[in-house]
Design an enzyme around this catalytic site. Structure first.
Site, PDB file in Angstrom:
ATOM      1  N   GLY A 239      -1.322  23.155 -38.721  1.00 16.11           N
ATOM      2  CA  GLY A 239      -2.230  24.154 -38.184  1.00 16.11           C
ATOM      3  C   GLY A 239      -1.731  25.576 -38.109  1.00 16.11           C
ATOM      4  O   GLY A 239      -2.501  26.479 -37.766  1.00 16.11           O
ATOM      5  N   PRO A 277       2.340  20.387 -41.649  1.00 19.00           N
ATOM      6  CA  PRO A 277       1.752  21.633 -42.138  1.00 19.00           C
ATOM      7  C   PRO A 277       1.105  21.449 -43.519  1.00 19.00           C
ATOM      8  O   PRO A 277       1.634  20.722 -44.363  1.00 19.00           O
ATOM      9  CB  PRO A 277       2.953  22.579 -42.244  1.00 19.00           C
ATOM     10  CG  PRO A 277       4.134  21.690 -42.414  1.00 19.00           C
ATOM     11  CD  PRO A 277       3.815  20.387 -41.730  1.00 19.00           C
ATOM     12  N   GLY A 278      -0.048  22.053 -43.708  1.00 17.94           N
ATOM     13  CA  GLY A 278      -0.708  22.045 -45.016  1.00 17.94           C
ATOM     14  C   GLY A 278      -0.818  23.465 -45.528  1.00 17.94           C
ATOM     15  O   GLY A 278      -0.085  23.903 -46.417  1.00 17.94           O
ATOM     16  N   ARG A 279      -1.718  24.207 -44.859  1.00 22.03           N
ATOM     17  CA  ARG A 279      -2.030  25.570 -45.305  1.00 22.03           C
ATOM     18  C   ARG A 279      -0.793  26.455 -45.427  1.00 22.03           C
ATOM     19  O   ARG A 279      -0.657  27.205 -46.395  1.00 22.03           O
ATOM     20  CB  ARG A 279      -2.991  26.189 -44.283  1.00 22.03           C
ATOM     21  CG  ARG A 279      -3.614  27.489 -44.692  1.00 22.03           C
ATOM     22  CD  ARG A 279      -4.390  28.102 -43.522  1.00 22.03           C
ATOM     23  NE  ARG A 279      -5.299  27.174 -42.898  1.00 22.03           N
ATOM     24  CZ  ARG A 279      -6.598  27.053 -43.207  1.00 22.03           C
ATOM     25  NH1 ARG A 279      -7.123  27.825 -44.136  1.00 22.03           N
ATOM     26  NH2 ARG A 279      -7.352  26.175 -42.577  1.00 22.03           N
ATOM     27  N   TYR A 319     -16.794  29.088 -44.465  1.00 23.72           N
ATOM     28  CA  TYR A 319     -16.239  29.549 -43.186  1.00 23.72           C
ATOM     29  C   TYR A 319     -16.344  31.068 -43.020  1.00 23.72           C
ATOM     30  O   TYR A 319     -15.770  31.612 -42.081  1.00 23.72           O
ATOM     31  CB  TYR A 319     -14.742  29.222 -43.085  1.00 23.72           C
ATOM     32  CG  TYR A 319     -14.327  27.811 -43.370  1.00 23.72           C
ATOM     33  CD1 TYR A 319     -14.774  26.752 -42.581  1.00 23.72           C
ATOM     34  CD2 TYR A 319     -13.449  27.525 -44.402  1.00 23.72           C
ATOM     35  CE1 TYR A 319     -14.348  25.457 -42.826  1.00 23.72           C
ATOM     36  CE2 TYR A 319     -13.018  26.232 -44.657  1.00 23.72           C
ATOM     37  CZ  TYR A 319     -13.466  25.208 -43.870  1.00 23.72           C
ATOM     38  OH  TYR A 319     -13.046  23.934 -44.110  1.00 23.72           O
ATOM     39  N   CYS A 347     -26.688  29.463 -58.213  1.00 25.48           N
ATOM     40  CA  CYS A 347     -28.034  29.858 -57.771  1.00 25.48           C
ATOM     41  C   CYS A 347     -28.212  29.684 -56.266  1.00 25.48           C
ATOM     42  O   CYS A 347     -29.030  28.879 -55.814  1.00 25.48           O
ATOM     43  CB  CYS A 347     -29.066  29.031 -58.519  1.00 25.48           C
ATOM     44  SG  CYS A 347     -28.831  29.167 -60.282  1.00 25.48           S
ATOM     45  N   TYR A 376      -6.910  24.308 -49.542  1.00 22.75           N
ATOM     46  CA  TYR A 376      -8.356  24.148 -49.350  1.00 22.75           C
ATOM     47  C   TYR A 376      -9.150  24.914 -50.410  1.00 22.75           C
ATOM     48  O   TYR A 376     -10.216  25.453 -50.145  1.00 22.75           O
ATOM     49  CB  TYR A 376      -8.746  24.558 -47.905  1.00 22.75           C
ATOM     50  CG  TYR A 376      -7.908  23.837 -46.873  1.00 22.75           C
ATOM     51  CD1 TYR A 376      -8.097  22.480 -46.655  1.00 22.75           C
ATOM     52  CD2 TYR A 376      -6.888  24.490 -46.171  1.00 22.75           C
ATOM     53  CE1 TYR A 376      -7.305  21.786 -45.745  1.00 22.75           C
ATOM     54  CE2 TYR A 376      -6.094  23.802 -45.260  1.00 22.75           C
ATOM     55  CZ  TYR A 376      -6.312  22.457 -45.051  1.00 22.75           C
ATOM     56  OH  TYR A 376      -5.520  21.778 -44.152  1.00 22.75           O
TER      57      TYR A 376
END
Ligand SMILES: *Cc1c(COP(=O)(O)O)cnc(C)c1O
Length: 422
Positions: A239, A277-279, A319, A347, A376
């Protein structure tokens, strides 16, 4: 810090000109820097040095096999949230004892898969899940190592769609009920309690919410131990946020500060620490590169219509996320700037990356790069509007390789089948 810098007027991915990749691979595409991925992993790993720990990469942020292999070889464990991610981690050579299984809706099939292939622990999120896991493990004659994810009811002060640790969020069990739920776990056959799990949200830009949550986990550790549970491991989730806007003054805390805080909070507790941790590992390690198709005069505004779209990078549409967008050829100092609405060809009006963004003048066929697109990004892409998934490229020094090719139209179409009665 990342490895996408201008050199001699050209945006580079490490030592490879981004324009050269574009010429070879075609646009749009994602490009990742090995050096940035490894650097960010090492920052976390070093920040926790001196204590028993494992950094598990949250692979929902970027699950390409090459990225997983790179990080796995460097010593990372993996945090997975589905059977598919579990299989991807295994396929990339990560051993089961370094795979943590998270997620609020694990199915019995997914549990069986992980128990067969090996798993470090399940982070259980509810009592019904606990009962199913108990039944699955018992039927296989094995013991499933578990933590229970607790919801500490803290405000993560982040976007509501990625806040997960506040009362009313669907994740975990309320921390006040922990005692009761752990007693239930201890009474069920086939489960072995090993620790506590917490994850309060994503893109956090302050340490305080983490620290509040971790203090509650520290107290809970002592309480559960006093109640006879063996708490040998704490999973502190992921996070930590990243700076999406280079020019802004808002600098999220560094992994070093985060690690120091973790060591301080859990000092003397004699417990192994896991983080997910990812982001912060993959976010700034990737660009999405796209080409201007048209510059369109919209009366009161100018549109840059590019060949990348919301199906390729959905964060702005989903987001309202901000991404720095930079030209691949560096504008000369003092070049005139103009505001653009940057949009894709899909579209839907939602297919808008940004409005009124000031950029040096651009024309058809110019290349632009979305920064901070390594997390992401590709994993959330789709083929909406029958736009084939865009390729992913990995750079290491002066070499690069396509790590997921662009499907041909035939490959995309032939995934469908027509029943014989038609
Ligand atoms: C999403 C998620 C993470 C990773 O979050 P980042 O913000 O990318 O670091 C870690 N753990 C769990 C359980 C998650 O759901």
């Amino acid at each position: 810090m990342d490895h996408f810098l201008y050199r001699d007027g050209q945006l580079m991915a490490e030592d490879v000109p981004v324009a050269q990749i574009a010429a070879q691979v075609g646009t749009p595409f994602y490009v990742y820097s090995s050096a940035t991925l490894l650097r960010h992993f090492a920052l976390f790993d070093d920040a926790l040095s001196g204590i028993d720990h494992l950094v598990c990469f949250a692979m929902k942020s970027n699950s390409n096999q090459a990225v997983l292999k790179l990080l796995g070889d460097a010593g990372a464990g993996m945090d997975v949230v589905s059977g598919g991610e579990y299989m991807r981690a295994k396929a990339a050579g990560v051993s089961g004892d370094k795979i943590v299984f998270s997620g609020v809706g694990k199915t019995a099939d997914e549990m069986r898969l992980a128990l067969e292939g090996g798993v470090r622990q399940f982070n259980v999120e509810s009592e019904p899940e606990m009962e199913v896991l108990s039944a699955v493990a018992t039927s296989m004659g094995v013991e499933a190592p578990i933590t229970v994810r607790v919801n500490p009811d803290v405000d993560a002060k982040t976007h509501e769609k990625i806040s997960t640790g506040k009362k009313g969020d669907k994740f975990g069990i309320p921390i006040e009920r922990a005692s009761e739920v752990y007693a239930r776990a201890a009474a069920l056959p086939g489960l072995k309690v090993v620790g506590i799990d917490v994850h309060i949200g994503s893109q956090l830009t302050q340490l305080e919410p983490f620290e509040l949550a971790y203090n509650k986990v520290r107290e809970l550790t002592k309480q559960l131990r006093a109640e006879g549970h063996e708490i040998i491991r704490l999973d502190l989730g992921g996070g930590l946020g990243i700076p999406y806007a280079q020019a802004s003054n808002e600098a999220p805390p560094l992994p070093t500060d985060y690690g120091a805080m973790v060591k301080r909070v859990f000092d003397g507790l004699d417990v192994e620490i896991e983080i997910e941790p990812g982001r912060l590992i993959s976010g700034n390690a990737g660009l999405m590169v796209s080409k201007v198709i048209y510059v369109k005069d919209g009366g009161d505004r100018e549109f840059l219509i590019i060949d990348g779209a919301m199906n390729d990078l959905i964060r702005p549409a989903m987001y309202g996320a901000y991404h720095d967008i930079i030209p691949v050829i560096e504008p000369a100092a003092g070049t005139e700037q103009t505001p653009y609405d940057i949009v894709g060809p899909v579209c839907e009006s939602g297919d808008t990356f940004t409005k009124g963004r000031h950029m040096a003048l651009l024309k058809a066929d110019d290349l632009i790069a979305f920064r901070s697109a390594g997390a992401y990004g590709a994993v959330m892409s789709s083929e909406y509007n029958s736009r084939p998934l865009i390729p992913e490229v990995l750079v290491q020094g002066d070499q690069f390789a396509v790590i997921r090719p662009r499907p041909t139209f035939d490959e995309m179409i032939n995934r469908d089948t027509i029943p014989e009665w038609l």
